[in-house]
Scaffold this motif. Structure first.
Motif, short mmCIF file in Angstrom:
data_model
loop_
_atom_site.label_atom_id
_atom_site.label_comp_id
_atom_site.label_asym_id
_atom_site.label_seq_id
_atom_site.Cartn_x
_atom_site.Cartn_y
_atom_site.Cartn_z
N LEU A 53 5.71 12.87 -0.37
CA LEU A 53 6.20 13.35 0.93
C LEU A 53 5.11 14.14 1.64
CD1 LEU A 53 9.85 14.54 0.22
CD2 LEU A 53 9.12 12.62 1.61
N ALA A 54 4.36 14.93 0.85
CA ALA A 54 3.35 15.80 1.46
C ALA A 54 2.09 15.02 1.81
CB ALA A 54 3.01 16.95 0.52
N ALA A 55 1.90 13.85 1.19
CA ALA A 55 0.63 13.12 1.35
C ALA A 55 0.29 12.85 2.80
CB ALA A 55 0.69 11.81 0.58
N ARG A 56 1.31 12.61 3.59
CA ARG A 56 1.11 12.31 5.00
C ARG A 56 0.38 13.47 5.70
NH1 ARG A 56 4.45 12.36 9.53
NH2 ARG A 56 6.11 13.45 8.44
N PHE A 57 0.76 14.69 5.34
CA PHE A 57 0.15 15.85 5.99
C PHE A 57 -1.18 16.20 5.37
CE2 PHE A 57 4.74 16.31 6.26
CZ PHE A 57 4.87 16.29 7.63
N VAL A 58 -1.37 15.78 4.11
CA VAL A 58 -2.56 16.18 3.40
C VAL A 58 -3.77 15.42 3.92
CG1 VAL A 58 -3.67 16.04 1.17
CG2 VAL A 58 -1.33 16.83 1.33
N PRO A 90 -5.78 0.82 9.57
CA PRO A 90 -4.33 0.91 9.74
C PRO A 90 -3.58 1.24 8.45
CG PRO A 90 -5.11 -1.35 10.01
CD PRO A 90 -6.31 -0.50 9.90
N ALA A 91 -4.27 1.36 7.34
CA ALA A 91 -3.58 1.64 6.07
C ALA A 91 -2.90 3.00 6.14
CB ALA A 91 -4.59 1.64 4.94
N SER A 92 -1.75 3.11 5.50
CA SER A 92 -1.02 4.38 5.57
C SER A 92 -1.70 5.40 4.67
CB SER A 92 0.43 4.18 5.14
OG SER A 92 0.55 4.36 3.76
N PRO A 93 -1.76 6.68 5.12
CA PRO A 93 -2.39 7.72 4.31
C PRO A 93 -1.72 7.85 2.95
CG PRO A 93 -1.84 8.55 6.49
CD PRO A 93 -1.28 7.19 6.41
N VAL A 94 -0.42 7.60 2.90
CA VAL A 94 0.28 7.74 1.63
C VAL A 94 -0.26 6.72 0.62
CG1 VAL A 94 2.53 7.71 0.51
CG2 VAL A 94 2.32 8.56 2.83
N MET A 130 0.00 -3.79 6.86
CA MET A 130 -0.70 -3.86 5.56
C MET A 130 0.23 -3.43 4.44
SD MET A 130 -4.35 -2.25 6.44
CE MET A 130 -5.56 -2.92 5.32
N ASN A 131 0.14 -4.19 3.39
CA ASN A 131 0.99 -3.89 2.25
C ASN A 131 0.49 -2.62 1.54
OD1 ASN A 131 2.38 -3.82 -0.07
ND2 ASN A 131 2.04 -5.96 -0.64
N PRO A 132 1.32 -1.55 1.52
CA PRO A 132 0.83 -0.28 0.95
C PRO A 132 0.43 -0.40 -0.52
CG PRO A 132 3.14 -0.12 1.64
CD PRO A 132 2.64 -1.44 2.12
N VAL A 133 1.13 -1.25 -1.27
CA VAL A 133 0.79 -1.37 -2.69
C VAL A 133 -0.62 -1.95 -2.84
CG1 VAL A 133 1.45 -2.43 -4.87
CG2 VAL A 133 3.21 -1.65 -3.29
N ARG A 134 -0.91 -2.94 -2.00
CA ARG A 134 -2.25 -3.54 -2.10
C ARG A 134 -3.33 -2.57 -1.66
NH1 ARG A 134 -2.37 -9.12 0.73
NH2 ARG A 134 -4.59 -8.83 0.33
N VAL A 135 -3.00 -1.75 -0.65
CA VAL A 135 -3.97 -0.72 -0.21
C VAL A 135 -4.25 0.24 -1.34
CG1 VAL A 135 -4.33 1.20 1.35
CG2 VAL A 135 -3.30 -0.90 2.20
N ALA A 136 -3.17 0.71 -1.97
CA ALA A 136 -3.33 1.68 -3.06
C ALA A 136 -4.18 1.08 -4.16
CB ALA A 136 -1.96 2.09 -3.59
N LEU A 137 -3.89 -0.16 -4.53
CA LEU A 137 -4.65 -0.79 -5.60
C LEU A 137 -6.11 -0.97 -5.20
CD1 LEU A 137 -2.13 -3.42 -6.99
CD2 LEU A 137 -2.91 -1.30 -8.05
N ALA A 138 -6.33 -1.31 -3.93
CA ALA A 138 -7.71 -1.51 -3.48
C ALA A 138 -8.49 -0.20 -3.54
CB ALA A 138 -7.71 -2.07 -2.06
N ALA A 183 -2.07 7.44 -2.84
CA ALA A 183 -1.59 6.88 -4.10
C ALA A 183 -2.74 6.21 -4.85
CB ALA A 183 -0.47 5.88 -3.84
N GLY A 184 -3.62 5.52 -4.11
CA GLY A 184 -4.75 4.88 -4.75
C GLY A 184 -5.67 5.89 -5.41
N LYS A 185 -5.95 6.99 -4.68
CA LYS A 185 -6.80 8.04 -5.25
C LYS A 185 -6.16 8.63 -6.50
CE LYS A 185 -10.10 9.47 -3.53
NZ LYS A 185 -11.48 8.95 -3.64
N ALA A 186 -4.84 8.85 -6.41
CA ALA A 186 -4.14 9.44 -7.54
C ALA A 186 -4.17 8.50 -8.73
CB ALA A 186 -2.70 9.77 -7.15
N LEU A 187 -4.03 7.22 -8.47
CA LEU A 187 -4.03 6.24 -9.55
C LEU A 187 -5.38 6.25 -10.27
CD1 LEU A 187 -2.02 4.15 -10.56
CD2 LEU A 187 -3.21 2.45 -9.18
#
Lengths: 220, 217
Positions: free
Chosen positions: A212-217, A90-94, A1-9, A98-102
């Motif tokens: 970097l920390a997002a993965r653990f968060v 399967p979307a990456s937590p990062v 999955m494209n992370p940019v598209r996940v974040a935007l979604a 990023a989407g939440k932060a946006l």
């Protein structure tokens, strides 16, 4: 999955739910006007001292409105346990982070769209491009940190208590540099170039660190 | 081990108070450095914990944070006591003073996280991230005197500005303080280990007692 598209979604989902419920924006706008009101009485503002106090009020209102906004970032996720569902995809937590932060930073930008004109109306300060640019730069880093801590404390019992305690000290760099930039943009003494440089440095530092920390968060 | 720790605990301070008149300086700077060291323990402990969830690293981080806050408090209080006669005020909003206060607040927040969050993976992770981000303030505190114009004097140790006798006393005090800090971290680490063990033991016992009345009904 494209992370940019996940974040935007994810961001689009948050903004759509905000658009449908219209919970946060009116509340935050009212909160900001109230903060200005309290500033007015707290500082005994008159036409003479208003311009020197305005930058301080701007940051006080913005910081506390931001805390209220970020405190709610994961409220819907918590109530409906949808964060777990999102993490199971399967979307990456990062990317989710990023989407939440946006979405949260767009909320903060809306706060600013209320706050800056309100300052001009009530305090007679100048509203110019330099000012808007400085505040937007500070928003980036503040949103990254705010959402990170909001995600971290989302599952802690005393989250309302912990969020401001953890976030505020790390926002101080932005208030220091942003305060200086805003002061000089409003025609008070201060080195605008240097403050903007610092803001950019802090933005880069904290955006890199939080991603970097997002993965653990978010990872459970 | 605890007895030996207690001996050093009470022995070390009496030793380094024997310095010359200008005593605050020795303890003030040494405890600041000891605090940096403790927060470095928190940083490393947090990083290791995030990497492999080692309970040992987490306990060291907890111990380091507590001892670090103690030493930051000592630094701040000593500094204030020193500032009153020299600067005429307890506090000025100087870059180093302010950043040290922020440092204190960050790690006091860290301790609050440990108290408020329920012990477990979530709390340990949250604390590890706080500890790692909090460490950003350490270099800010350290270089604040060179980056900004401040009232607080700059580093005089590395600049060879101290007479030899004072330097020797300072180095001795610093060594003592660092040993004291290390011992305190160690003692605290032992306490954390015992607390963890008790937590693990307590849970099954509670379950056993709560299940007992059932057959009687």
């Amino acid at each position: 999955m494209n992370p940019v598209r996940v974040a935007l979604a994810v961001a689009r989902k948050d903004l759509r739910s905000e658009w449908r419920t219209r919970e946060m924006v009116p509340a935050l706008a009212q909160f900001i006007v109230l903060a200005l009101l309290i500033g007015n009485f707290g500082f005994q503002i008159d036409g003479h001292n208003a311009p020197t106090i305005a930058p301080g009020i701007l940051w006080l209102a913005l910081v506390f409105a931001g805390l209220v906004a970020f405190g709610r970032t994961f409220a819907a996720e918590r109530e409906q346990a949808s964060l777990e569902a999102m993490l199971m995809t399967p979307a990456s937590p990062v990317a989710i982070f990023a989407g939440k932060a946006l979405a949260a930073s767009l909320l903060l930008v809306i706060c600013e769209a209320v706050l800056l004109p309100a300052l001009t109306i009530f305090f007679g300060t100048e509203l110019n491009g330099d000012l808007i640019f400085a505040v937007l730069l500070a928003t980036i880093g503040m949103a990254a940190l705010g959402v990170m801590f909001a995600a971290l404390v989302a599952r802690v019992r005393a989250r309302e208590l912990l969020l401001p305690l953890l976030t505020l000290p790390l926002w101080i760099p932005f208030v220091v540099a942003g305060g200086q930039a805003v002061q000089s943009a409003m025609g008070l003494p201060g080195n605008y170039q240097e403050a903007i440089g610092l803001l950019i440095d802090f933005d880069i530092l904290f955006v890199v660190l939080t991603s970097l920390a997002a993965r653990f968060v978010l990872d459970e | 081990m605890l007895v030996a720790g207690a001996a050093i605990f009470f022995y070390a301070p009496t030793d380094f108070l024997q310095g010359p008149v200008q005593r605050i300086f020795y303890l003030h700077v040494s405890s600041a450095i000891a605090a940096y060291g403790c927060f470095a323990v928190v940083l490393v402990g947090g990083l290791i914990y995030l990497r492999n969830e080692s309970a040992i690293a987490d306990r060291f981080a907890r111990a380091g944070a507590l001892v670090g806050v103690v030493f930051t408090t000592v630094t701040l209080v000593m500094g204030m006591l020193w500032a009153k006669p020299i600067w005429g005020t307890f506090w000025t909003w100087d870059a180093r003073l302010t950043s040290t206060l922020v440092l204190w607040i960050i790690y006091a927040g860290y301790l609050l996280v440990r108290r408020l969050a329920e012990p477990g993976r979530q709390a340990a992770r949250l604390a590890a991230v706080v500890g790692i981000f909090g460490f950003i303030d350490v270099p800010i505190v350290h270089f604040s005197v060179t980056w900004w114009r401040t009232q607080h004097p700059g580093p005089i140790i590395v600049n060879d500005a101290l007479p030899a006798q004072m330097l020797a006393t300072f180095l001795f005090t610093m060594a003592c303080t660092l040993v004291l800090a290390a011992v305190m971290v160690w003692i605290r680490y032992r306490i954390e280990t015992l607390t963890d063990e008790r937590l693990h033991v307590a849970e099954p016992v509670q379950m056993a007692t709560s299940r007992e009345p059932e057959p009687a009904q």
